[in-house]
Design a protein around this motif. Structure first.
Motif, PDB file in Angstrom:
ATOM      1  N   LEU A  54       0.846  -1.196   0.000  1.00  0.00           N
ATOM      2  CA  LEU A  54       0.000   0.000   0.000  1.00  0.00           C
ATOM      3  C   LEU A  54       0.876   1.239   0.000  1.00  0.00           C
ATOM      4  O   LEU A  54       1.791   1.380   0.812  1.00  0.00           O
ATOM      5  CB  LEU A  54      -0.909  -0.010   1.235  1.00  0.00           C
ATOM      6  N   ARG A  55       0.568   2.146  -0.899  1.00  0.00           N
ATOM      7  CA  ARG A  55       1.374   3.359  -1.027  1.00  0.00           C
ATOM      8  C   ARG A  55       1.130   4.350   0.104  1.00  0.00           C
ATOM      9  O   ARG A  55       2.043   5.001   0.589  1.00  0.00           O
ATOM     10  CB  ARG A  55       1.053   4.057  -2.362  1.00  0.00           C
ATOM     11  N   ASN A  56      -0.127   4.481   0.528  1.00  0.00           N
ATOM     12  CA  ASN A  56      -0.477   5.505   1.509  1.00  0.00           C
ATOM     13  C   ASN A  56      -1.199   4.883   2.699  1.00  0.00           C
ATOM     14  O   ASN A  56      -1.816   3.818   2.587  1.00  0.00           O
ATOM     15  CB  ASN A  56      -1.377   6.568   0.866  1.00  0.00           C
ATOM     16  N   ALA A  57      -1.120   5.569   3.831  1.00  0.00           N
ATOM     17  CA  ALA A  57      -1.811   5.113   5.032  1.00  0.00           C
ATOM     18  C   ALA A  57      -3.318   5.274   4.833  1.00  0.00           C
ATOM     19  O   ALA A  57      -3.815   6.370   4.564  1.00  0.00           O
ATOM     20  CB  ALA A  57      -1.341   5.913   6.242  1.00  0.00           C
ATOM     21  N   VAL A  58      -4.037   4.166   4.920  1.00  0.00           N
ATOM     22  CA  VAL A  58      -5.486   4.179   4.763  1.00  0.00           C
ATOM     23  C   VAL A  58      -6.093   3.334   5.866  1.00  0.00           C
ATOM     24  O   VAL A  58      -5.450   2.445   6.429  1.00  0.00           O
ATOM     25  CB  VAL A  58      -5.915   3.631   3.386  1.00  0.00           C
ATOM     26  N   VAL A  64      -7.525  -1.941   7.366  1.00  0.00           N
ATOM     27  CA  VAL A  64      -6.064  -2.050   7.386  1.00  0.00           C
ATOM     28  C   VAL A  64      -5.600  -1.903   8.825  1.00  0.00           C
ATOM     29  O   VAL A  64      -5.855  -0.890   9.468  1.00  0.00           O
ATOM     30  CB  VAL A  64      -5.407  -0.977   6.495  1.00  0.00           C
ATOM     31  N   GLN A  65      -4.920  -2.919   9.315  1.00  0.00           N
ATOM     32  CA  GLN A  65      -4.524  -2.970  10.720  1.00  0.00           C
ATOM     33  C   GLN A  65      -3.008  -2.937  10.841  1.00  0.00           C
ATOM     34  O   GLN A  65      -2.334  -3.944  10.609  1.00  0.00           O
ATOM     35  CB  GLN A  65      -5.084  -4.232  11.378  1.00  0.00           C
ATOM     36  N   GLY A  66      -2.473  -1.771  11.149  1.00  0.00           N
ATOM     37  CA  GLY A  66      -1.030  -1.650  11.330  1.00  0.00           C
ATOM     38  C   GLY A  66      -0.276  -1.769  10.019  1.00  0.00           C
ATOM     39  O   GLY A  66      -0.798  -1.521   8.937  1.00  0.00           O
ATOM     40  N   ARG A  67       0.980  -2.199  10.130  1.00  0.00           N
ATOM     41  CA  ARG A  67       1.842  -2.258   8.951  1.00  0.00           C
ATOM     42  C   ARG A  67       1.537  -3.473   8.082  1.00  0.00           C
ATOM     43  O   ARG A  67       1.773  -3.465   6.883  1.00  0.00           O
ATOM     44  CB  ARG A  67       3.314  -2.281   9.386  1.00  0.00           C
ATOM     45  N   LYS A  68       1.029  -4.545   8.666  1.00  0.00           N
ATOM     46  CA  LYS A  68       0.724  -5.751   7.906  1.00  0.00           C
ATOM     47  C   LYS A  68      -0.699  -6.217   8.201  1.00  0.00           C
ATOM     48  O   LYS A  68      -1.083  -6.359   9.357  1.00  0.00           O
ATOM     49  CB  LYS A  68       1.705  -6.867   8.248  1.00  0.00           C
ATOM     50  N   THR A  69      -1.485  -6.434   7.140  1.00  0.00           N
ATOM     51  CA  THR A  69      -2.846  -6.938   7.274  1.00  0.00           C
ATOM     52  C   THR A  69      -2.973  -8.212   6.453  1.00  0.00           C
ATOM     53  O   THR A  69      -2.737  -8.197   5.240  1.00  0.00           O
ATOM     54  CB  THR A  69      -3.877  -5.910   6.777  1.00  0.00           C
ATOM     55  N   ASP A  70      -3.317  -9.313   7.115  1.00  0.00           N
ATOM     56  CA  ASP A  70      -3.505 -10.574   6.418  1.00  0.00           C
ATOM     57  C   ASP A  70      -4.939 -10.681   5.913  1.00  0.00           C
ATOM     58  O   ASP A  70      -5.888 -10.315   6.613  1.00  0.00           O
ATOM     59  CB  ASP A  70      -3.201 -11.757   7.339  1.00  0.00           C
ATOM     60  N   VAL A  71      -5.092 -11.182   4.705  1.00  0.00           N
ATOM     61  CA  VAL A  71      -6.417 -11.372   4.109  1.00  0.00           C
ATOM     62  C   VAL A  71      -6.551 -12.843   3.728  1.00  0.00           C
ATOM     63  O   VAL A  71      -5.742 -13.368   2.949  1.00  0.00           O
ATOM     64  CB  VAL A  71      -6.613 -10.487   2.866  1.00  0.00           C
ATOM     65  N   ALA A  72      -7.542 -13.520   4.305  1.00  0.00           N
ATOM     66  CA  ALA A  72      -7.792 -14.929   4.018  1.00  0.00           C
ATOM     67  C   ALA A  72      -9.162 -15.086   3.379  1.00  0.00           C
ATOM     68  O   ALA A  72     -10.159 -14.643   3.937  1.00  0.00           O
ATOM     69  CB  ALA A  72      -7.707 -15.755   5.297  1.00  0.00           C
ATOM     70  N   LEU A 109       1.832  -1.949   4.601  1.00  0.00           N
ATOM     71  CA  LEU A 109       1.823  -0.495   4.537  1.00  0.00           C
ATOM     72  C   LEU A 109       3.257  -0.011   4.626  1.00  0.00           C
ATOM     73  O   LEU A 109       3.944  -0.238   5.629  1.00  0.00           O
ATOM     74  CB  LEU A 109       1.009   0.097   5.696  1.00  0.00           C
ATOM     75  N   GLU A 110       3.736   0.619   3.554  1.00  0.00           N
ATOM     76  CA  GLU A 110       5.114   1.097   3.537  1.00  0.00           C
ATOM     77  C   GLU A 110       5.291   2.276   4.486  1.00  0.00           C
ATOM     78  O   GLU A 110       4.381   3.084   4.695  1.00  0.00           O
ATOM     79  CB  GLU A 110       5.499   1.532   2.120  1.00  0.00           C
ATOM     80  N   GLN A 111       6.476   2.384   5.051  1.00  0.00           N
ATOM     81  CA  GLN A 111       6.780   3.511   5.929  1.00  0.00           C
ATOM     82  C   GLN A 111       6.868   4.789   5.120  1.00  0.00           C
ATOM     83  O   GLN A 111       7.176   4.784   3.929  1.00  0.00           O
ATOM     84  CB  GLN A 111       8.098   3.257   6.662  1.00  0.00           C
TER      85      GLN A 111
END
Length: 635
Positions: A290-294, A333-341, A360-362
């Motif tokens: 993800l490019r931007n914080a969403v 979107v939860q934090g820097r990494k969001t898992d989708v199953a 989510l990139e810094q």
């Protein structure tokens, strides 16, 4: 437009035969009626002159060449794609475009293909795949494509990948398809991954599990050249995969693995296809950056199930799919990494699950704003220092028909779009209103003669469309087209042949008509959502130099609205708004995603599910590139 009894299109929206192809359309309260026509004698016949502009397989005479001071010799005859007029002028041999068949087309290309010419081998493969009056022979097509693909001929690699994606002539293998697409795209860097809409199913995910931590090995697959050896190897591999899946059927799924609870030899398990966001196969598994914080990310995809879909869940929550098997779901979107199953179960309890991770990139890694420039000397826009070449557009709006019911919005759509492309995007635009078949072919011929290998062409068509039920072939209808008589219709095969002869680097067809719905399309290379500016630039530099022939259609093979978007059709309004809102660079796939959501929402207000489509045009010379819109207000 297909209104009856004076019904107001502003009240109800009206179906045009843009994508109806003669199919009846029924809307709530009878607001929209069947696509029909009433003969009105308005048009003349310019068919003979128009036929001279059709593309044919041309066998040119050999050339007399000098060898030394006294010896001369005659070279072999040379096959080319050319217009009938050009072929005749050059003394070539050809069969009239509307009489060409399997044997006459092979006569032109087969000898050159046998000599090892990759382009000729690809054309022979396409002849067998098309059939041309006979049933398609996909197995033989695959053999010829492989010969050319092994010579790194990009078009053949794309065609071969498409056969593997669809399981035509070869065992269906999404991994092999992905491998061929990646080879064709040139995305072989460790930093860049090919992102596509390849269907996620049990075969693909098994490979991902086996290759976790070393996905780069996908590039090491080598195609065998002998058809019998290839089929034997694929059969053995399929048997091994089936056995491994049965052994692991009860294991728990993880975000990067897929499981199949049961396998039925007669019914394929469900499959999950992600349309957006683009998913890359990285060393840590399927990934979205993800490019931007969403706070949330919308995921658009498709679930297909031959046995019928029983349930579909995303992160444990039930998700509904529409009649086109599409789903639209917003995932927090939860934090820097969001898992989708994702898990889909069909009505015979076959289950498939697919997982990926959104990162989510810094902020420090996020892309900076790229500078848009315009080189006045070359008439070429530049984005972050990358030159995209000159842009041309042929915008066609057919409203006033000789033998079909007149439409309402095509002229308005065409005028607005032509002006926007010219003023906001710097296109050299030709506006063509109420074009006959001859005028349409003449405009295409003019573009063919004008464009160079550094140029880009957008063709926008708004008007009636038709479907010939005998050969299941889609057509655009010029204003002199007659119902039941294909003489003045323009088939999508003919349009593809025209585009195949263009030198232009990138060509995109946007059709508010049934065009892509009757074409077999392959996946289009997409930019994985990398945030680092240097990676984006590397991806653009690759894509801008690779040929692209893509099509964005307003609604597949179903009827679409002629109005519903104010002064425009629903599709045209979505297209205009998407390009108006673009502030810099937009590729064809991103345009498609924007138009898809907008058209779907607006069309549902009129009781119609209108679903745009996007893909590569078969037989038109697509080589894994993309079409780019570069907005530069200062032009």
């Amino acid at each position: 437009m297909t209104r009856r009894q004076g019904m107001s299109s502003k009240q109800h929206g009206s179906l045009k035969k843009r994508t109806g192809w003669g199919l009846p359309a029924v809307v709530a309260a009878g607001a929209l009626a069947a696509c029909s026509s009433q003969p009105v004698d308005k048009a003349g016949d310019q068919g003979t002159e128009a036929d001279k502009l059709m593309v044919v397989d041309c066998l040119l005479p050999g050339q007399i060449r000098q060898l030394g001071a006294n010896a001369r010799f005659l070279t072999a005859r040379r096959p080319v794609k050319a217009t009938a007029s050009d072929c005749a002028i050059r003394g070539g041999e050809f069969t009239a475009f509307d009489r060409a068949d399997y044997s006459t087309a092979l006569k032109v290309w087969l000898e050159q293909a046998k000599s090892g010419d990759a382009e000729a081998q690809t054309y022979v493969g396409e002849i067998y795949e098309k059939g041309l009056g006979l049933a398609p022979d996909y197995e033989v097509a695959a053999i010829w494509y492989r010969r050319a693909a092994d010579q790194n001929f990009t078009r053949a690699q794309i065609n071969l990948g498409n056969l593997y994606e669809k399981g035509l002539g070869v065992n269906k293998d999404p991994v092999m398809a992905l491998n061929w697409y990646r080879r064709a795209s040139g995305l072989d860097s460790d930093n860049l991954q090919y992102a596509s809409t390849i269907v996620a199913n049990e075969a693909l995910q098994k490979e991902l599990s086996n290759l976790q931590g070393e996905v780069s090995k996908l590039e090491q697959y080598k195609a065998q050249t002998e058809a019998e050896k290839r089929r034997a190897a694929e059969k053995e591999r399929a048997e091994q995969l089936a056995k491994q899946q049965r052994d692991k059927a009860n294991q728990a799924a993880t975000p990067a693995t897929l499981e199949v609870a049961s396998l039925d030899p007669t019914l394929a398990p469900p499959s999950i296809q992600i349309l957006d966001p683009p998913i890359s196969l990285t060393r840590s598994g399927p990934t979205v950056l993800l490019r931007n914080a969403v706070s949330e990310k919308e995921i658009i995809g498709k679930v297909e199930s031959p046995a019928g879909l029983k349930s579909f869940t995303v992160n444990g929550k039930k998700v509904d799919v529409d009649e086109f098997n599409l789903f639209f779901i917003k995932v927090p979107v939860q934090g820097r990494k969001t898992d989708v199953a994702m898990n889909a179960t069909d009505k015979v309890d076959q289950r498939v699950g697919f997982g990926f991770s959104m990162f989510l990139e810094q902020a420090a890694n996020q892309a900076r704003t790229q500078k848009i420039e315009f080189d006045a000397s070359s008439q070429s826009p530049k984005f972050d220092g990358i030159s995209f070449g000159r842009y041309y557009a042929l915008v066609i709006g057919n409203r006033d028909y000789a033998y079909y019911t007149d439409l309402e919005t095509p002229e308005k759509d065409a005028r607005t779009i032509a002006e926007m492309l010219s003023k906001q995007y710097g296109f050299n635009t030709k506006l063509l209103l109420n074009a006959t078949r001859y005028e349409l072919l003449s405009a295409l011929n003019e573009m063919r003669e004008k464009l160079t290998e550094h140029d880009n062409l957008l063709i926008y068509y708004a008007g009636h469309g038709e479907l010939d039920a005998q050969n299941d072939r889609g057509y655009w209808l010029p204003v002199d087209a007659e119902p039941g008589n294909t003489a003045n219709w323009l088939s999508n095969v003919s349009i593809s042949d025209q585009l195949n002869t263009f030198k232009a680097k990138h060509v995109m067809v946007v059709a508010d008509s049934c065009y892509a719905g009757t074409l077999s399309t392959a996946s289009v290379a997409r930019q994985s959502a990398v945030a680092e500016n240097e990676l984006q630039k590397e991806w653009l530099e690759l894509m801008v130099d690779i040929k692209a022939r893509t099509v964005l259609t307003s609604g597949g093979v179903r009827p679409v609205l002629d109005s519903g978007g104010g002064d425009h059709s629903v599709f045209a309004r979505a297209f205009i708004e998407a390009l108006n809102s673009n502030s810099g660079l937009m590729d064809g796939n991103r345009l498609f995603i924007s138009v898809l959501g907008d058209v779907r929402k607006r069309s549902q207000q009129f009781g119609i599910d209108q679903i745009p489509d996007y893909g590569a045009i078969k037989y038109a010379g697509h080589e894994a590139g993309e079409f780019f819109f570069v907005k530069a207000k200062s032009m």
